[in-house]
Design a protein around this motif. Sequence first.
Motif, PDB file in Angstrom:
ATOM      1  N   LYS A   1      42.131  24.259  19.230  1.00  0.00           N
ATOM      2  CA  LYS A   1      41.917  23.142  18.826  1.00  0.00           C
ATOM      3  C   LYS A   1      43.158  21.952  18.891  1.00  0.00           C
TER       4      LYS A   1
ATOM      5  N   GLU B   1      44.864  20.704  16.598  1.00  0.00           N
ATOM      6  CA  GLU B   1      45.437  20.832  15.340  1.00  0.00           C
ATOM      7  C   GLU B   1      46.626  21.597  15.287  1.00  0.00           C
TER       8      GLU B   1
ATOM      9  N   ASN C   1      45.048  16.674  12.160  1.00  0.00           N
ATOM     10  CA  ASN C   1      44.089  16.665  13.083  1.00  0.00           C
ATOM     11  C   ASN C   1      44.881  15.723  14.084  1.00  0.00           C
TER      12      ASN C   1
END
Length: 587
Positions: A75, A77, A101
Amino acid sequence: MGKKGKREKKGKGAEKTAAKMERKVSRRAKKEEEDLEALIAEFQSLDAKKTQVIETSCPPPSPRLNGSLSAHPEKDELILFGGEYFNGQKTYLYNELYVYNIRKNSWSKVEIPNPPPRRCAHQAAVVPTAGGQLWVFGGEFASPNGEQFYHYKDLWVLHLATKTWEQIKASGGPSGRSGHRMVACKRQLIIFGGFHESARDYIYYNDVYTFNLDSFTWSKLAPSGIGPAPRSGCQMAATPEGSVIIYGGYSKQRIKKDVDKGTLHTDMFLLKAEGAGKEEEGRATTNADKWVWSRLNPSGVKPTPRSGFSVATGPNNRSLLFGGVHDEEEEETIEGDFFNDIYFYDIGKNRWFPGQLKGPKSEKKKRRRGRQAEAEGAGDEVKKQCPQGPVEIVKEVVAEDGTVMTIKQVISGPAAEKERSESEEEEEDGALGQQVEPCPRSNAMLAVKHGVLYVYGGMFEVGDRQFTLSDLYSIDLHKMEEWKVLVEMDPKAQEWLEESESDDEDDDVEGAEGGEEEESSEEESEGEGGEEQHPAVEPEEKHMDYLSRTEQYWIRLARSNMGPDAKEKNVVKVAHAMAKTFYEDSV
């Protein structure tokens, strides 16, 4: 046979000496570690009350250093875990888990049952197995007064897909330590170096361990060849072939009672498993494989000597280091030069080079075209006069909070000339303004995702005061054009309490636990009270008029923050910067 026998005896003698020192340190550390174990157990009992995963949006994490920042393998992230904060009186340790994020530029706090105990100076490594795993080893816990230490030797894995922590219990691993380095390479974790410290003694390590991610077993390597001296805080990088590179680091030795001598290491080594290139793709090497140390002599411009630098793996088979500090002793004081530069090490070419900002294109490119014809005539003469060797550029920068910091960067001669001419262009045109960059710091947390470097937190010092940071910057390592500020440093988050201001000693537990809510409320009231005391800006008053009228007040305030040993010119600079910041916030 005789020579080989002597070498083996010498090696065994060194091992015995190291083992003897470790036993000595362990004995003296045992009592204080027992005291801290009770404190750690109390904190873990509080963590055990958490029974479910709770993820909540939150402001950026509080200031800290010596945590870990890792890029999620699947992700967009970044994962922040642990770290420490010191406010002049107390040491705060964390085991919180934050997720940044990247696309939304937002933070969330993830509370997961049964996390690892609070710690700093640990190591974390990410592998893509089963939706992603974050492996954490070692680190240290400190008493609230910062005088006792507990060094962990535990191994944990955070399963990112299920958001669960798991402690992996396997025998034969490294002893308790912090400041070590760990990389994930070919289905194994490789750990090198670090140190263990008690109130009176310390020991630095240069041992190497591997943890097999398939069999969950530890192995202690016994490489041949001459390897690095014991050290902590070095740069460690894995090559695509499964070898390991070690650069720099810090260690200290006791010269006599209560007198230690620190060493900034600048040497470089390669640890290679013979036949590693022929191994089956992705297979972890084993203890049966023959590992060999060899010395590396890289070309290019090496980083200037420093400790406390942060490391990451960049694109194009390059490892990088950022920031750090070089302590210089002046009479009876130690003054640190902090850095905010980047150095790249090209693993394939065995070459160092400094990262140089190219600056945003567009307007600057047009201006250069206009000056190109003018410069061509004098070009040959300029080349003759340009120094060809490395050049050290020193700049003084005033940070947002008014602190004056020295930035040192070593670059090649032609590049120095280029930087000088570009800065002249900016001064002439004033169109680009001052370039944004992180303030110099040590012990920051780094992560690279999609070729972008992220720098979070860290610390720098002014006089006796430590500033712990909570800002977040990024830079595209492919373009190297400019830094971007993702989270600005909050001046209200800067708290510093002199030792004489200490109130109670009975709140040590809260201090070690974190006490962030208490901190933030104190900071808010302190900030509000501070603003009321500053001389107000009068209607229609210009900046220079305000500065002239209130200069002595700001100088007194700067002096009280920086201490009596700060140089007068630096105090004045800080005072003017503080006055300017307050003026601009008021109008």
